[in-house]
Design a protein around this motif. Sequence first.
Motif, PDB file in Angstrom:
ATOM      1  N   ALA A   1     -11.091  -7.125  -6.308  1.00 41.10           N
ATOM      2  CA  ALA A   1     -10.719  -6.050  -5.387  1.00 41.10           C
ATOM      3  C   ALA A   1      -9.687  -6.558  -4.379  1.00 41.10           C
ATOM      4  CB  ALA A   1     -11.952  -5.500  -4.672  1.00 41.10           C
ATOM      5  N   ALA A   2      -9.932  -7.722  -3.816  1.00 41.82           N
ATOM      6  CA  ALA A   2      -8.986  -8.294  -2.847  1.00 41.82           C
ATOM      7  C   ALA A   2      -7.649  -8.601  -3.509  1.00 41.82           C
ATOM      8  CB  ALA A   2      -9.575  -9.555  -2.220  1.00 41.82           C
ATOM      9  N   GLY A   3      -7.689  -9.179  -4.691  1.00 40.66           N
ATOM     10  CA  GLY A   3      -6.457  -9.521  -5.399  1.00 40.66           C
ATOM     11  C   GLY A   3      -5.612  -8.310  -5.746  1.00 40.66           C
ATOM     12  N   LEU A   4      -6.274  -7.221  -6.135  1.00 39.55           N
ATOM     13  CA  LEU A   4      -5.533  -6.006  -6.467  1.00 39.55           C
ATOM     14  C   LEU A   4      -4.830  -5.428  -5.240  1.00 39.55           C
ATOM     15  CD1 LEU A   4      -8.014  -4.296  -8.942  1.00 39.55           C
ATOM     16  CD2 LEU A   4      -5.716  -5.137  -9.476  1.00 39.55           C
ATOM     17  N   VAL A   5      -5.424  -5.623  -4.079  1.00 44.45           N
ATOM     18  CA  VAL A   5      -4.835  -5.104  -2.850  1.00 44.45           C
ATOM     19  C   VAL A   5      -3.761  -6.049  -2.307  1.00 44.45           C
ATOM     20  CG1 VAL A   5      -5.335  -4.553  -0.433  1.00 44.45           C
ATOM     21  CG2 VAL A   5      -6.881  -3.784  -2.236  1.00 44.45           C
ATOM     22  N   LEU A   6      -3.980  -7.348  -2.407  1.00 45.17           N
ATOM     23  CA  LEU A   6      -3.121  -8.309  -1.725  1.00 45.17           C
ATOM     24  C   LEU A   6      -2.009  -8.920  -2.568  1.00 45.17           C
ATOM     25  CD1 LEU A   6      -5.921 -10.177   0.249  1.00 45.17           C
ATOM     26  CD2 LEU A   6      -4.375  -8.404   1.098  1.00 45.17           C
ATOM     27  N   GLN A   7      -2.216  -9.050  -3.861  1.00 40.38           N
ATOM     28  CA  GLN A   7      -1.211  -9.732  -4.682  1.00 40.38           C
ATOM     29  C   GLN A   7      -0.085  -8.787  -5.084  1.00 40.38           C
ATOM     30  OE1 GLN A   7      -2.772 -11.847  -8.018  1.00 40.38           O
ATOM     31  NE2 GLN A   7      -3.807 -13.356  -6.754  1.00 40.38           N
ATOM     32  N   ARG A   8       1.097  -9.338  -5.142  1.00 39.58           N
ATOM     33  CA  ARG A   8       2.267  -8.536  -5.505  1.00 39.58           C
ATOM     34  C   ARG A   8       2.250  -8.172  -6.984  1.00 39.58           C
ATOM     35  NH1 ARG A   8       8.124 -10.660  -5.685  1.00 39.58           N
ATOM     36  NH2 ARG A   8       9.226  -8.741  -6.171  1.00 39.58           N
ATOM     37  N   GLN A   9       1.964  -9.116  -7.833  1.00 38.84           N
ATOM     38  CA  GLN A   9       1.917  -8.883  -9.275  1.00 38.84           C
ATOM     39  C   GLN A   9       0.589  -9.429  -9.803  1.00 38.84           C
ATOM     40  OE1 GLN A   9       3.974  -7.143 -11.098  1.00 38.84           O
ATOM     41  NE2 GLN A   9       5.360  -6.769  -9.409  1.00 38.84           N
ATOM     42  N   PRO A  10      -0.453  -8.619  -9.809  1.00 41.91           N
ATOM     43  CA  PRO A  10      -1.809  -9.113 -10.080  1.00 41.91           C
ATOM     44  C   PRO A  10      -2.242  -9.071 -11.555  1.00 41.91           C
ATOM     45  CG  PRO A  10      -1.933  -6.879  -9.329  1.00 41.91           C
ATOM     46  CD  PRO A  10      -0.468  -7.246  -9.329  1.00 41.91           C
ATOM     47  N   LEU A  11      -1.381  -9.473 -12.484  1.00 43.32           N
ATOM     48  CA  LEU A  11      -1.771  -9.431 -13.897  1.00 43.32           C
ATOM     49  C   LEU A  11      -3.055 -10.221 -14.147  1.00 43.32           C
ATOM     50  CD1 LEU A  11      -1.324  -8.696 -16.870  1.00 43.32           C
ATOM     51  CD2 LEU A  11       0.161 -10.716 -17.040  1.00 43.32           C
ATOM     52  N   GLY A  12      -3.141 -11.423 -13.623  1.00 41.27           N
ATOM     53  CA  GLY A  12      -4.341 -12.245 -13.806  1.00 41.27           C
ATOM     54  C   GLY A  12      -5.582 -11.596 -13.234  1.00 41.27           C
ATOM     55  N   VAL A  13      -5.430 -10.966 -12.086  1.00 40.52           N
ATOM     56  CA  VAL A  13      -6.551 -10.277 -11.439  1.00 40.52           C
ATOM     57  C   VAL A  13      -7.025  -9.125 -12.315  1.00 40.52           C
ATOM     58  CG1 VAL A  13      -7.222  -8.924  -9.419  1.00 40.52           C
ATOM     59  CG2 VAL A  13      -5.814 -10.954  -9.138  1.00 40.52           C
TER      60      VAL A  13
END
Length: 147
Positions: A54-66
Motif C-alpha cells: 500500500a505504501a509503495g503504490l502511493v509513494l513510488q514513482r514506478q511501482p512495478l515490483g510493488v
Amino acid sequence: MTSRTTHLALRGTAASCALANAVIHLSLVPSHLTEMPYIGILFLVGSVVMLGVAAGLVLQRQPLGVWLIGAATSVGMIIGFLLSRTVGLPDYREAGWEPPYGALSLVVEGIFVLTFLAWFKEGGAARVADLRPRRTPGMKAPPVRLP
C-alpha cells in the motif's frame, strides 16, 4: 479518463485493497496464533507485506515490483483460503467462510489482482521501460576503466 488519471485511479484502488487486506488479517492474527501458530504468523507476514505494498503504490514513482509483490501475495492468500476450506493445510482445516472476514478478504484480494491486471493492460509495465536512459545518436559511451 486520461492514461495518467487511469493509472492513478488503479493505484489508489489497489492501495486501498492492500490496506483493507492488511487490516482484515491483522485483526485475525491473535486468534490464529493461539489456534494454529503458523497460520497466525502467515497472517502477520502477509499483513506487513500488504502494508508495504500500500505504501509503495502511493509513494513510488514506478511501482512495478510493488504491483508484482502485491499480486503474488493476494493470489497466495486466495489459494491459502481455498485450500484451508477444501483439502486443508497441515494440521489445519476451516469448516466455514468466517463471515464476514473470509468473504471480505477474498473480495479485496480479488479486486487487487484485477486492478493489477488492468494496470498492466493499460501499459503500466511499459511505462517502467520508458524510464531507462536512452542513448542518442552521437552520444559517446562512458569510458571503460580497467583495474
